[in-house]
Design a protein around this motif. Structure first.
Motif, mmCIF file in Angstrom:
data_model
loop_
_atom_site.group_PDB
_atom_site.id
_atom_site.type_symbol
_atom_site.label_atom_id
_atom_site.label_comp_id
_atom_site.label_asym_id
_atom_site.label_seq_id
_atom_site.Cartn_x
_atom_site.Cartn_y
_atom_site.Cartn_z
ATOM 1 N N UNK A 629 0.835 -1.205 0.000
ATOM 2 C CA UNK A 629 0.000 0.000 0.000
ATOM 3 C C UNK A 629 0.867 1.251 0.000
ATOM 4 N N UNK A 630 1.864 1.285 0.852
ATOM 5 C CA UNK A 630 2.767 2.436 0.903
ATOM 6 C C UNK A 630 3.582 2.528 -0.376
ATOM 7 N N UNK A 631 4.077 1.390 -0.852
ATOM 8 C CA UNK A 631 4.919 1.397 -2.049
ATOM 9 C C UNK A 631 4.160 1.933 -3.257
ATOM 10 N N UNK A 632 2.914 1.530 -3.405
ATOM 11 C CA UNK A 632 2.128 1.993 -4.543
ATOM 12 C C UNK A 632 1.757 3.461 -4.381
ATOM 13 N N UNK A 633 1.393 3.849 -3.174
ATOM 14 C CA UNK A 633 0.997 5.237 -2.942
ATOM 15 C C UNK A 633 2.128 6.197 -3.307
ATOM 16 N N UNK A 634 3.366 5.774 -3.105
ATOM 17 C CA UNK A 634 4.522 6.625 -3.370
ATOM 18 C C UNK A 634 5.342 6.129 -4.558
ATOM 19 N N UNK A 635 4.734 5.325 -5.422
ATOM 20 C CA UNK A 635 5.452 4.735 -6.552
ATOM 21 C C UNK A 635 6.084 5.818 -7.425
ATOM 22 N N UNK A 636 7.338 5.633 -7.830
ATOM 23 C CA UNK A 636 8.046 6.669 -8.591
ATOM 24 C C UNK A 636 7.722 6.636 -10.079
ATOM 25 N N UNK A 637 6.455 6.812 -10.406
ATOM 26 C CA UNK A 637 6.026 6.865 -11.799
ATOM 27 C C UNK A 637 5.691 8.306 -12.164
ATOM 28 N N UNK A 638 5.789 8.614 -13.448
ATOM 29 C CA UNK A 638 5.601 9.998 -13.899
ATOM 30 C C UNK A 638 4.239 10.549 -13.514
ATOM 31 N N UNK A 639 3.194 9.740 -13.613
ATOM 32 C CA UNK A 639 1.851 10.229 -13.307
ATOM 33 C C UNK A 639 1.603 10.340 -11.803
ATOM 34 N N UNK A 640 2.587 9.929 -11.005
ATOM 35 C CA UNK A 640 2.473 10.011 -9.541
ATOM 36 C C UNK A 640 3.498 10.984 -8.981
ATOM 37 N N UNK A 641 3.918 11.935 -9.810
ATOM 38 C CA UNK A 641 4.916 12.931 -9.409
ATOM 39 C C UNK A 641 4.214 14.188 -8.925
ATOM 40 N N UNK A 642 4.527 14.612 -7.704
ATOM 41 C CA UNK A 642 3.927 15.803 -7.130
ATOM 42 C C UNK A 642 4.955 16.939 -7.161
ATOM 43 N N UNK A 643 4.597 18.017 -7.845
ATOM 44 C CA UNK A 643 5.475 19.154 -8.057
ATOM 45 C C UNK A 643 5.759 19.896 -6.744
ATOM 46 N N UNK A 644 6.703 20.848 -6.743
ATOM 47 C CA UNK A 644 6.906 21.654 -5.530
ATOM 48 C C UNK A 644 5.633 22.323 -5.034
ATOM 49 N N UNK A 645 4.714 22.673 -5.940
ATOM 50 C CA UNK A 645 3.430 23.246 -5.546
ATOM 51 C C UNK A 645 2.531 22.235 -4.852
ATOM 52 N N UNK A 646 2.844 20.955 -5.003
ATOM 53 C CA UNK A 646 1.998 19.888 -4.472
ATOM 54 C C UNK A 646 1.111 19.262 -5.518
ATOM 55 N N UNK A 647 0.976 19.890 -6.684
ATOM 56 C CA UNK A 647 0.108 19.356 -7.723
ATOM 57 C C UNK A 647 0.661 18.053 -8.286
ATOM 58 N N UNK A 648 -0.263 17.168 -8.640
ATOM 59 C CA UNK A 648 0.057 15.877 -9.248
ATOM 60 C C UNK A 648 0.146 16.093 -10.759
ATOM 61 N N UNK A 649 1.350 16.194 -11.279
ATOM 62 C CA UNK A 649 1.574 16.486 -12.695
ATOM 63 C C UNK A 649 1.286 15.248 -13.535
ATOM 64 N N UNK A 650 0.626 15.451 -14.685
ATOM 65 C CA UNK A 650 0.335 14.336 -15.584
ATOM 66 C C UNK A 650 1.087 14.489 -16.908
ATOM 67 N N UNK A 651 0.812 15.555 -17.648
ATOM 68 C CA UNK A 651 1.446 15.804 -18.935
ATOM 69 C C UNK A 651 1.621 17.315 -19.094
ATOM 70 N N UNK A 652 2.386 17.775 -20.101
ATOM 71 C CA UNK A 652 2.514 19.227 -20.293
ATOM 72 C C UNK A 652 1.181 19.933 -20.505
ATOM 73 N N UNK A 653 0.220 19.296 -21.191
ATOM 74 C CA UNK A 653 -1.069 19.959 -21.410
ATOM 75 C C UNK A 653 -2.026 19.725 -20.243
ATOM 76 N N UNK A 654 -1.669 18.821 -19.333
ATOM 77 C CA UNK A 654 -2.459 18.537 -18.137
ATOM 78 C C UNK A 654 -1.510 18.646 -16.940
ATOM 79 N N UNK A 655 -1.118 19.883 -16.596
ATOM 80 C CA UNK A 655 -0.031 20.062 -15.634
ATOM 81 C C UNK A 655 -0.408 19.806 -14.188
#
Length: 703
Positions: A629-655
């Protein structure tokens, strides 16, 4: 590990926990600007605390047009439609489909041979998909000697988002002047306050306006100055700006202690009255008529500080900072920032857009299947009122939802997927065939009830939302059809939550996740009505008892009942049958556990979305795999990357992707606060090997 129930006096140092995660920005972070707002209104600014340099935060147009910007000001009421001489209506894109309940009308994309646009859509489809679209209200940027500031004039910039007060403080050197800019949004009005201090020699603020854009993700078009009108009238405290974008009208009240004058065809310049400080408040309101009572800057700043302090003090809190796991600090950052971001972007009176009020996505439309991922965490974290702001919207669109069900031969209400603000369904070859948004009203009612359990408010909640629960359950009970096995099945046409099956919607049946949803929805709806003192339809329980079990192949859950291997892209939604959905007795936990490992072995996570990670973590927790559960919640995948603002970045057009933030909070509430039948261990979704020290207070137990 420890957890305390709602109503227990707080033991954690809330202010210290929050302040430790204030966002500090030095220099320009192009993909990660910061916002202030109140759930209904928000503005996103650069490191100057204003919209001074929109070009430094570029947003690619999803349609391939000129670059836009992530900076701007959005409100949930600010919508525009392009003129439509042809008078296109939803009826122009309806199609009759044969179903087990008879001919049914769907708002489909028929893609007929005639009247196609260059994009491959008919004229009606193209217009109805693009209109209405949300638009940017204004930008306000610093000026130097009467002209816009230039990027090369920016030096030595530092910005802090003070989470406890919801205030941005930006310190910059601009063209040799040292400035401090304080920015905050009013918690109860669509107002932005700005206070500029320092060497104001030659410094001012210019407020500018653009045309609306029908782009998928842009909200402003500066290339069509003739497509809108701006009229500025002086007032005793500043100015009143009247704006016209075709048939759309709105006003902007400008209050300042300085001077105000028009700037070109679509702007207003504000200059300080003297040395040292410039106060400015911008209050937006829909419509063309009426004066605006614009508050003072000090009033907005004080109201913001008061509201946010109360927000942090009254909600739940989770502290994992004493954990030995090296990822604990990042999880704590995401927990704190996600609470702020969802309050700013996902707590309005409309179900939110997937990008909230940061930028447009799907032209700002609400996606109802995403509503729980934005907002179901609010009652779990002791802030049910922030979810309840949006529930009356379902009452307003109930007549449309009833009409949809009726035209498909069924009773009750069929809730749509992608909608305009008034609940009109968007033409799509996917949305009208989705089912998994249908049980959400029952989920919301149950979560709000739980948050009020044992208080006088519980009865009020039950009475308030029982009618919507009943209409939801009537449709849910009538949709399944009997099969040769004596069970009840979810029939085609449908598209499961894993939308990669949309091409087989005419054959798709019995998606695993939705089957479990259906049983839980009907049983919970019946229990809610009983608690409300009403008698539920006896058929609801009978249908729930006869719902077919999901298909199991090779020891794991199939995505749906179709003679085809499970597709390994998009959402692994079959896991939601025991994870997002509580244990209904419909699926074997051992099978779900095997399915979890099967998904983790080779799923294409690049094609997944931000909410898939917390959803999968919830499954891991419920089947007794807390480390996963913890490993998946924090999985190092691109769609699970949280920016310095805290936002969950997906793609350049869906920032940004607010369902990733809200989903994380829902998963943490489950993992730290527990769920019905969890065995009673504190923080049951975290490993018990001593690597995690989880201190939680005020969380509401998940179903």
């Amino acid at each position: 590990m420890s957890a305390t129930p709602p109503g227990t006096p707080p033991r954690l140092d809330r202010r210290a926990l929050v302040a430790a995660h204030d966002v500090v920005v030095r220099g320009v972070l192009p993909a990660s600007p910061l916002s202030v707002g109140n759930g209904r209104f928000a503005t996103t600014v650069d490191v100057t605390g204003l919209h001074t340099f929109p070009q430094l935060h570029p947003l690619p147009d999803a349609g391939g047009g000129p670059l836009g910007s992530m900076l701007g000001t959005l409100a949930e009421w600010a919508w525009h439609s392009d003129p439509d001489p042809a008078g296109h209506r939803t009826a122009d894109v309806e199609r009759v489909v044969d179903t087990p309940h008879g001919p049914a009308v769907y708002v489909d994309m028929t893609r007929g041979a005639d009247g196609r646009s260059a994009a491959g859509l008919s004229a009606a489809e193209a217009h109805l998909r693009a209109n209405p679209h949300r638009f940017d209200l204004f930008r306000a940027g610093l000026t130097v000697d009467g002209r816009p500031a230039r990027p090369h004039e920016l030096r030595d910039a530092e910005q802090r988002l003070d989470l406890w007060s919801g205030t941005l403080v930006s310190r910059v050197d601009l063209a040799g002047r040292r400035l401090e800019v304080t920015t905050a949004a009013h918690p109860h009005a669509d107002a932005l306050a700005v206070r500029v201090r320092g060497d104001l020699t030659g410094i001012g603020v210019r407020v500018t306006f653009g045309a609306a854009s029908p782009s998928w993700n842009l909200s402003r078009d500066d290339g069509r100055p003739g497509a809108h009108r701006t009229e500025v009238r002086a007032t005793a405290t500043g100015a009143l700006v009247h704006r016209a974008l075709d048939a759309t009208r709105y006003r902007l009240g400008v209050r300042t202690d300085g001077g105000v004058r028009p700037a070109g065809a679509h702007g207003v310049d504000v200059a300080p009255a003297g040395a040292g400080v410039l106060d400015l408040v911008l209050l937006a309101a829909p419509g063309a008529e009426g004066e605006l009572d614009v508050p003072r800057a000090g009033q907005v700043l004080a109201a913001s500080a008061l509201w946010w302090e109360e927000f942090w003090a009254r909600g739940a809190a989770v502290d994992v900072t004493a954990s030995r796991d090296p990822r604990a600090g990042e999880l704590q950052r995401r927990i704190v920032l996600s609470q702020f971001l969802t309050a700013v972007h996902s707590a309005g009176t409309l179900p939110p857009a997937e990008t909230g009020l940061l930028v447009n996505s799907w032209r700002g439309r609400s996606h109802l299947e995403m509503h729980p991922w934005h907002a179901a965490h609010f009652p779990l974290w002791g802030r049910a009122d922030l979810l309840e702001r949006s529930l009356p919207w379902y009452e307003r669109v109930l007549p449309r939802a009833r009409r949809t069900a009726h035209r498909q031969g069924l009773p009750g209400a069929r809730w749509p997927k992608q909608v305009t603000p008034d609940g009109e369904e968007t033409p799509s070859d996917i949305g009208p065939f989705l089912l998994w948004q249908q049980p959400h009203l029952v989920q919301f009612a149950e979560l709000v009830r739980r948050s009020a359990a044992g208080t006088d408010r519980e009865a009020q909640v039950l009475r308030r939302w029982a009618p919507l629960v009943a209409e939801t359950a009537r449709f849910a009970a009538a949709l399944p059809v009997p099969g040769a096995d004596g069970r009840l099945h979810l029939p085609p046409p449908l598209v499961p939550a894993q939308e990669s099956w949309a091409d087989v919607r005419e054959r798709a049946a019995d998606p695993s996740f939705e089957l479990a949803q259906w049983r839980w929805c009907l049983r919970t709806a019946a229990e809610l009505l009983r608690r409300a003192g009403e008698r539920p339809d006896p058929s609801w329980e009978r249908v729930a008892a006869r719902i077919a079990a999901p298909v199991v192949r090779d020891g794991v859950l199939a995505a749906l009942d179709l003679d085809e291997p499970t597709r390994r892209t998009d959402h692994p939604s079959m896991l939601g049958a025991l994870g997002v959905v509580p244990d209904t007795g419909l699926v074997d936990p051992a099978v779900v556990r095997a399915s979890l490992h099967d998904v983790l072995a080779d799923w294409d996570w690049a094609s997944a979305w931000g909410w898939d990670f917390p959803a999968t973590a919830m499954t891991a927790a419920r089947v007794g795999e807390p480390q996963l559960a913890v490993d998946v919640l924090l999985a190092p995948h691109a769609k699970n990357h949280h920016l310095p603002s805290g936002h969950d970045h997906q793609t350049p057009v869906l920032p940004a992707y607010l369902p990733g933030n809200g989903g994380l909070l829902a998963a943490v509430a489950l993992m730290a606060g527990g769920w019905d039948g969890d065995g009673g261990r504190p923080a049951p979704g975290f490993p018990a090997d001593g690597s995690w020290d989880v201190r939680a207070e005020g969380l509401v137990r998940s179903p």
